[in-house]
Design an enzyme around this catalytic site. Structure first.
Site, PDB file in Angstrom:
ATOM      1  N   LYS A  22     -44.320 -25.283  -8.118  1.00  0.00           N
ATOM      2  CA  LYS A  22     -45.094 -25.829  -9.235  1.00  0.00           C
ATOM      3  C   LYS A  22     -44.219 -26.301 -10.390  1.00  0.00           C
ATOM      4  CE  LYS A  22     -46.032 -21.338 -11.476  1.00  0.00           C
ATOM      5  NZ  LYS A  22     -45.361 -21.630 -12.749  1.00  0.00           N
ATOM      6  N   ASP A  23     -42.941 -25.925 -10.402  1.00  0.00           N
ATOM      7  CA  ASP A  23     -42.041 -26.355 -11.472  1.00  0.00           C
ATOM      8  C   ASP A  23     -41.387 -27.707 -11.204  1.00  0.00           C
ATOM      9  OD1 ASP A  23     -42.519 -24.099 -12.973  1.00  0.00           O
ATOM     10  OD2 ASP A  23     -40.769 -23.013 -12.237  1.00  0.00           O
ATOM     11  N   SER A  67     -49.238 -22.816 -20.498  1.00  0.00           N
ATOM     12  CA  SER A  67     -49.706 -23.887 -19.627  1.00  0.00           C
ATOM     13  C   SER A  67     -50.812 -24.702 -20.290  1.00  0.00           C
ATOM     14  CB  SER A  67     -50.218 -23.286 -18.315  1.00  0.00           C
ATOM     15  OG  SER A  67     -51.041 -24.189 -17.617  1.00  0.00           O
ATOM     16  N   ARG A  88     -52.689 -26.741 -18.767  1.00  0.00           N
ATOM     17  CA  ARG A  88     -53.821 -26.686 -17.829  1.00  0.00           C
ATOM     18  C   ARG A  88     -54.671 -25.450 -18.100  1.00  0.00           C
ATOM     19  NH1 ARG A  88     -54.649 -23.585 -13.405  1.00  0.00           N
ATOM     20  NH2 ARG A  88     -52.495 -22.822 -13.511  1.00  0.00           N
ATOM     21  N   ARG A  89     -54.025 -24.297 -18.228  1.00  0.00           N
ATOM     22  CA  ARG A  89     -54.769 -23.061 -18.460  1.00  0.00           C
ATOM     23  C   ARG A  89     -55.456 -23.069 -19.822  1.00  0.00           C
ATOM     24  NH1 ARG A  89     -49.764 -20.092 -15.818  1.00  0.00           N
ATOM     25  NH2 ARG A  89     -50.509 -19.894 -13.670  1.00  0.00           N
ATOM     26  N   ARG A 117     -44.290 -18.322 -24.290  1.00  0.00           N
ATOM     27  CA  ARG A 117     -43.195 -18.770 -23.447  1.00  0.00           C
ATOM     28  C   ARG A 117     -42.335 -17.591 -23.007  1.00  0.00           C
ATOM     29  NH1 ARG A 117     -40.605 -23.280 -23.929  1.00  0.00           N
ATOM     30  NH2 ARG A 117     -39.638 -22.499 -22.030  1.00  0.00           N
ATOM     31  N   GLN A 162     -41.253 -10.863 -17.640  1.00  0.00           N
ATOM     32  CA  GLN A 162     -40.953  -9.622 -18.358  1.00  0.00           C
ATOM     33  C   GLN A 162     -40.992  -9.846 -19.878  1.00  0.00           C
ATOM     34  OE1 GLN A 162     -39.191 -10.671 -15.577  1.00  0.00           O
ATOM     35  NE2 GLN A 162     -40.276  -9.172 -14.317  1.00  0.00           N
ATOM     36  N   ARG A 171     -42.860 -12.042 -21.418  1.00  0.00           N
ATOM     37  CA  ARG A 171     -44.266 -12.169 -21.810  1.00  0.00           C
ATOM     38  C   ARG A 171     -44.951 -10.803 -21.859  1.00  0.00           C
ATOM     39  NH1 ARG A 171     -46.427 -17.886 -19.208  1.00  0.00           N
ATOM     40  NH2 ARG A 171     -44.380 -18.859 -19.009  1.00  0.00           N
ATOM     41  N   CYS A 179     -45.402 -30.945 -16.276  1.00  0.00           N
ATOM     42  CA  CYS A 179     -45.754 -29.607 -16.762  1.00  0.00           C
ATOM     43  C   CYS A 179     -46.668 -29.653 -17.983  1.00  0.00           C
ATOM     44  CB  CYS A 179     -44.485 -28.828 -17.109  1.00  0.00           C
ATOM     45  SG  CYS A 179     -43.454 -28.438 -15.690  1.00  0.00           S
TER      46      CYS A 179
END
Length: 307
Positions: free
Chosen positions: A78-79, A124, A126-127, A144, A148, A150, A239
């Site tokens: 996904k990156d 994100s 999208r989220r 960001r 860990q 986060r 992204c």
């Protein structure tokens, strides 16, 4: 045969690279990990959309592929940007983990469907857009950093929960922190979510390419991701663009659901196309064209102007 594997240095990135190492060990192949820091790892005080999405987590690894310092680069699929440079290609996709998003919290009673107002951290677009669409009562803060980092921010009280990909949470063995699995029918994931991609330069020797691909590539997943990435490529997504898509197998065919959502969550376009795996990329292209003709072109223009 010896393979030099380029990877980012986060725990999740290392898990992915070590997973590839394990797959390669099925044959008489030795390997080593080469740790590389990317721009996305270095710049943590700005959102992804503010620092530019093109190659943010891949550019430095791609430079090392070109120089020959590494043979392959391992990424979260996904990156990867929607279009790769002409001298680089994806040579394998691993079997996909469950692709859905999850709500992660120390408070296991939290749920997006409860109507309770609380704060979610995510980086994100999208989220964020989907939360605004389905859960306008939820407060969202930019979050960001690696998993860990986060979680430390969560424990520091910067948010009540995180919205993350199940695959990463599961691979890091944080399953007990999952408060809720989000439905794919609503929170359709990012293109490639759940799979590990292997990238190589065109100068990689044929024997290395053949060996790596034969030991790591999962053809059913590859067909699905070809459809998803063709969809993303036609939309010129990255992204920072709230695009979503997920391809799954239905009998002998591929069902591709993809869409686009405005940054404020007000407008959403979603379509599902079904077709044979041999035409996976055409399937993705056709789905994108359908969305563009339904107003997706104007929506993309508005999104890019706002970022």
């Amino acid at each position: 045969m010896h393979i030099r594997i380029g990877t980012r240095s986060s725990r999740l990135a290392l898990w992915q690279a070590e997973y590839i190492q394990q797959l390669l060990q099925a044959s008489d192949i030795t390997s080593e990990l080469v740790l590389i820091e990317t721009k996305g790892d270095q710049i943590l005080d700005r959102s992804l959309s503010k620092i530019g999405s093109k190659g943010i987590f891949t550019q430095e690894l791609e430079d090392q592929l070109r120089s020959g310092a590494i043979d392959i680069a391992v990424h979260s699929a996904k990156d990867l940007q929607s279009s790769l440079p002409a001298d680089l290609s994806i040579i394998a996709f691993t079997e996909r983990e469950r692709a859905n998003d999850v709500l992660v919290s120390r408070n296991g009673s939290l749920s997006l469907t409860s109507g309770q107002a609380f704060t979610i951290g995510t980086s994100s677009t999208r989220r964020v857009a989907m939360l605004r669409h389905y859960c306008p009562h939820i407060n969202v803060v930019d979050m960001r950093g690696n998993l860990q980092t986060r979680l430390r921010k969560l424990d520091d009280g910067q948010c009540d929960a995180l919205l993350l990909a199940y695959a990463g949470v599961h691979r890091m063995a944080y399953d007990e922190l999952i408060a809720e699995h989000l439905p794919i029918s609503e929170f359709t994931p990012a293109v490639g979510q759940g799979s590990v991609a292997i990238e190589a330069a065109d100068t990689l020797s044929l024997d290395k390419l053949t060996q790596v691909r034969s030991l790591t590539n999962h053809e059913p997943t590859e067909a699905c991701l070809k459809a998803e990435r063709a969809f993303l490529r036609r939309l010129e997504g990255g992204c920072s663009i709230p695009v979503f898509a997920l391809a799954t197998w239905v009998g002998d065919e591929i069902s591709l659901t993809g869409g686009l959502i405005s940054l404020d969550g007000t407008d959403m376009l979603r379509e599902t196309f079904i077709g044979p795996p041999a035409q996976a990329e055409q399937l993705g292209h056709d789905l994108a064209e359908a969305l563009l003709t339904r107003g997706g072109d104007e929506m993309l223009q508005m999104i890019r102007a706002a970022l």
